[in-house]
Write a protein that holds these residues in place. Structure first.
Motif, PDB file in Angstrom:
ATOM      1  N   SER A 248       0.811  -1.212   0.000  1.00 48.58           N
ATOM      2  CA  SER A 248       0.000   0.000   0.000  1.00 48.58           C
ATOM      3  C   SER A 248       0.846   1.264   0.000  1.00 48.58           C
ATOM      4  CB  SER A 248      -0.913   0.016   1.208  1.00 48.58           C
ATOM      5  OG  SER A 248      -0.127   0.174   2.366  1.00 48.58           O
ATOM      6  N   THR A 250       2.528   2.227  -2.151  1.00 43.61           N
ATOM      7  CA  THR A 250       2.468   2.803  -3.484  1.00 43.61           C
ATOM      8  C   THR A 250       1.035   2.861  -4.030  1.00 43.61           C
ATOM      9  OG1 THR A 250       2.979   0.613  -4.304  1.00 43.61           O
ATOM     10  CG2 THR A 250       4.806   2.165  -4.167  1.00 43.61           C
ATOM     11  N   ARG A 251       0.059   2.798  -3.176  1.00 41.18           N
ATOM     12  CA  ARG A 251      -1.326   2.905  -3.670  1.00 41.18           C
ATOM     13  C   ARG A 251      -1.524   4.249  -4.343  1.00 41.18           C
ATOM     14  NH1 ARG A 251      -4.739  -1.071  -1.689  1.00 41.18           N
ATOM     15  NH2 ARG A 251      -4.003  -2.096   0.197  1.00 41.18           N
ATOM     16  N   ARG A 252      -2.019   4.214  -5.557  1.00 45.51           N
ATOM     17  CA  ARG A 252      -2.174   5.434  -6.334  1.00 45.51           C
ATOM     18  C   ARG A 252      -3.553   5.499  -6.944  1.00 45.51           C
ATOM     19  NH1 ARG A 252       3.536   3.557  -8.448  1.00 45.51           N
ATOM     20  NH2 ARG A 252       4.815   4.947  -7.201  1.00 45.51           N
TER      21      ARG A 252
ATOM     22  N   LEU B 172      -0.817 -10.061  -2.001  1.00 46.85           N
ATOM     23  CA  LEU B 172      -0.061  -9.088  -2.807  1.00 46.85           C
ATOM     24  C   LEU B 172       1.438  -9.358  -2.797  1.00 46.85           C
ATOM     25  CD1 LEU B 172      -1.945  -5.796  -1.829  1.00 46.85           C
ATOM     26  CD2 LEU B 172      -2.342  -7.278  -3.799  1.00 46.85           C
ATOM     27  N   GLN B 216       2.310   5.486 -13.453  1.00 49.39           N
ATOM     28  CA  GLN B 216       1.986   5.139 -12.078  1.00 49.39           C
ATOM     29  C   GLN B 216       1.481   3.715 -11.905  1.00 49.39           C
ATOM     30  OE1 GLN B 216       1.678   8.001  -9.462  1.00 49.39           O
ATOM     31  NE2 GLN B 216       0.923   9.684 -10.680  1.00 49.39           N
ATOM     32  N   THR B 218       1.552   0.244 -10.175  1.00 49.26           N
ATOM     33  CA  THR B 218       1.894  -0.164  -8.811  1.00 49.26           C
ATOM     34  C   THR B 218       2.444  -1.596  -8.828  1.00 49.26           C
ATOM     35  OG1 THR B 218       0.154   1.236  -7.901  1.00 49.26           O
ATOM     36  CG2 THR B 218       0.977  -0.516  -6.474  1.00 49.26           C
ATOM     37  N   CYS B 219       3.597  -1.768  -8.198  1.00 53.33           N
ATOM     38  CA  CYS B 219       4.231  -3.094  -8.151  1.00 53.33           C
ATOM     39  C   CYS B 219       4.452  -3.523  -6.697  1.00 53.33           C
ATOM     40  CB  CYS B 219       5.583  -3.069  -8.867  1.00 53.33           C
ATOM     41  SG  CYS B 219       5.451  -2.766 -10.635  1.00 53.33           S
ATOM     42  N   MET B 262      -5.890  -4.416  -6.131  1.00 54.21           N
ATOM     43  CA  MET B 262      -5.980  -3.581  -4.937  1.00 54.21           C
ATOM     44  C   MET B 262      -7.210  -2.690  -4.942  1.00 54.21           C
ATOM     45  SD  MET B 262      -2.001  -2.529  -5.155  1.00 54.21           S
ATOM     46  CE  MET B 262      -1.925  -1.528  -3.682  1.00 54.21           C
TER      47      MET B 262
END
Lengths: 377, 377
Positions: A248, A250-252, B172, B216, B218-219, B262
């Motif tokens: 999370s 890097t949650r965007r 994740l 953007q 997310t990894c 996510m």
């Protein structure tokens, strides 16, 4: 003299555009406003508008110029449905004559122009509001409550918005909204305004970090945009506390919109959170005037074997006693009355919303002009 | 011996993944297929799977290795729900042993790998099909009829697709689908496969001119994609005759998708044509197993004063007598039977669909790797 009449905000309509008919009708449905005057480029046009809209036997004043109506001391506030290129001149003139300003969208050709308007309103102590009607629908408030609820909605992951209608061929070349000297922003201004506004609304008006137009914008022969798409990026999920698990960090949030004068009518707003999602299909103009709905899907998981969902979309219907544009006029008139009677300062929320919408719209236009490069805000 | 039994295609399940339970169940619902064998990495695992899925008292053969099951001459076809990194090895091995191949999605880590599989299937005369179940739902056929109708749907303007579900934190970082050595494409492979496939389906499988991942991505900590978005571009509207008015010379189609592990579960497909639009919210896995619906809004215009729409979305419900995955097995088995009994060549449609999906998926991955540059196909 009736005290209630005395309290009503006296509105002048400056310009007899098609959309002025819509506002003209609802001012009569708004308890705290009254139509005081109509001004057009010629008195004949003003008279024709009055006759067409049942104003002939009322006391509504008719003017053959915009100047006369913005100077009329009996007018408290003006509604300006003029072509966008005329907004600075007449919104500033109205503000200087202490008229509160309800300005049709798109509000300006760029933020520099809008800032001239907002400065004139601010320095003259008059209320500014743009003509985005859906913001005033009770459905909008109901959805806000949902997406503000961390348990029900969670953090914001993705927003999709479309604003399209299929204009006839003659519109695409000659309508006011695609004329380079009148509305040079074309579909981006007229329809993108709704999409950008709805995305910003969904993220609680936190400006994106960057904006990028998507390739293959469609223009008419004069170079005015007929269809375009863009994406907006936030480097974290706006307005929500971040959960603590590693991924999370890097949650965007990403948003994408499409606007077009060349596609079937659509006014989609889809907001996907971590715990739930909202779907609306008629955001800017509800299918029906007095009711609207949205669908919320809460906490859906796969059922065993992944052969179905544990929850389905739930439809919430919202009744609206008066149309959303009447609610807009009512809110505007209420703010004007507070300024006039209580000496309150103008409400800053509305110009702030307009300015953020315009900033993003400018960034999308710049991205198109730069060949679809990202533009940082 | 029963003639009907004799005609049934004997399927072997290679690998006891969670999704194998789903297929195991529906093979019993499929009139022209029968479960012949189950193979796992160990015999204990195969036995456990058999017990858990009610196979213990049936004649289903159990194997403690993938090798034994792909070599069993009594097995006509294999279903491979293995991690993607194992697909080339076992799909090619199966094809060389003349087994028809039903391969779970994503089919391969890239098109080079997929081409090895397709070449093995082709040179051994066996059918290839990937495990995209929604393509076999009768709803899909019903929507195809609509969007193929120029009067009802017109040309294609925009497609939006989302494929998301909210995985728990431990998923994740450690699930097979986010392990770099097992499913290195992460959410792009597992979920983007559906979005890319549904967009290609909507445009009639015309490949886009270019593809661009949106910034953007997310990894997770191993660098595997957990969430990403991308847009696909066509320089004209696919599959439709162009109208003749000037602006239409540049009519283009754009598609955007978002996939994420996510976000709340979403399986949206929205297709906007010039005359109508389609909305689906549960494309890949319908809310319920035996029925599904979509909404079509035909030829909507503004009513007078722009206070509503002339047409609202119309819901079409579609019953499915057997689940979509059973229809998939039925279609696969039917093709296999035609090859076996009539000597027909394998149906090329299915490997072509898989290959186009993989080509676009590769392009999205390449765009991400290049820092979100456009990639031309």
């Amino acid at each position: 003299m009736d005290d209630r009449d005395n309290e009503r905000v006296r509105i002048g309509i400056v310009g007899c555009a098609e959309i002025a008919r819509k506002l003209c009708r609802v001012i009569a449905l708004t308890p705290n406003a009254v139509l005081q005057a109509v001004g057009s480029r010629s008195l004949d046009k003003a008279k024709f508008f009055a006759a067409e809209n049942g104003l002939s036997s009322t006391g509504v004043r008719l003017y053959g110029s915009y100047k006369e109506i913005v100077e009329d001391p009996s007018v408290d506030a003006v509604y300006l449905p003029l072509p966008t290129s005329l907004h600075v001149q007449w919104a500033v003139a109205a503000a200087r004559h202490k008229k509160h300003v309800l300005l049709e969208k798109p509000v300006a050709l760029d933020t520099t122009q809008l800032d001239q308007i907002l400065e004139a309103c601010s320095s003259n102590g008059v209320q500014f509001m743009d003509g985005t009607m859906w913001l005033h629908h009770p459905r909008t408030l109901s959805m806000r409550k949902l997406i503000s609820n961390p348990q029900l909605f969670g953090y914001l992951d993705y927003v999709y918005s479309s604003s399209t209608f299929c204009a006839p061929p003659e519109f695409l070349e000659s309508n006011i909204r695609v004329k380079p000297d009148l509305d040079s922003l074309g579909a981006l201004g007229d329809l993108g305004w709704y999409s950008i506004g709805s995305i910003l609304w969904a993220v609680g008006y936190e400006l994106p970090v960057s904006v990028m137009a998507l390739p293959q914008v469609t223009c008419n022969s004069a170079g005015v945009i007929l269809a375009c798409s863009a994406s907006l990026f936030w480097d974290r999920s706006p307005g929500c506390q971040e959960p603590t698990e590693p991924a999370s960090a890097t949650r965007r949030t990403v948003a994408t919109f499409h606007c077009s004068f060349m596609a079937h009518m659509s006014m989609d707003l889809t907001i996907i959170g971590s715990n739930g999602s909202i779907h609306v299909k008629d955001l800017a103009i509800p299918f029906e005037e007095n009711s609207a709905s949205y669908e919320f899907t809460p906490l859906a998981k796969f059922v065993d074997l992944h052969i179905g969902w544990s929850a389905k979309p739930e439809r919430t219907g919202i009744l609206s006693e008066i149309p959303q544009e009447a609610l807009m006029v009512q809110e505007f008139a209420s703010l004007v009355r507070d300024i006039k009677r209580k000496g309150l300062p103008p409400e800053s929320k509305w110009p702030e919303i307009s300015r953020k919408t315009q900033l993003v719209l400018d960034a999308v236009k710049k991205s198109i002009d730069l060949g679809y490069s990202p533009v940082y805000l």
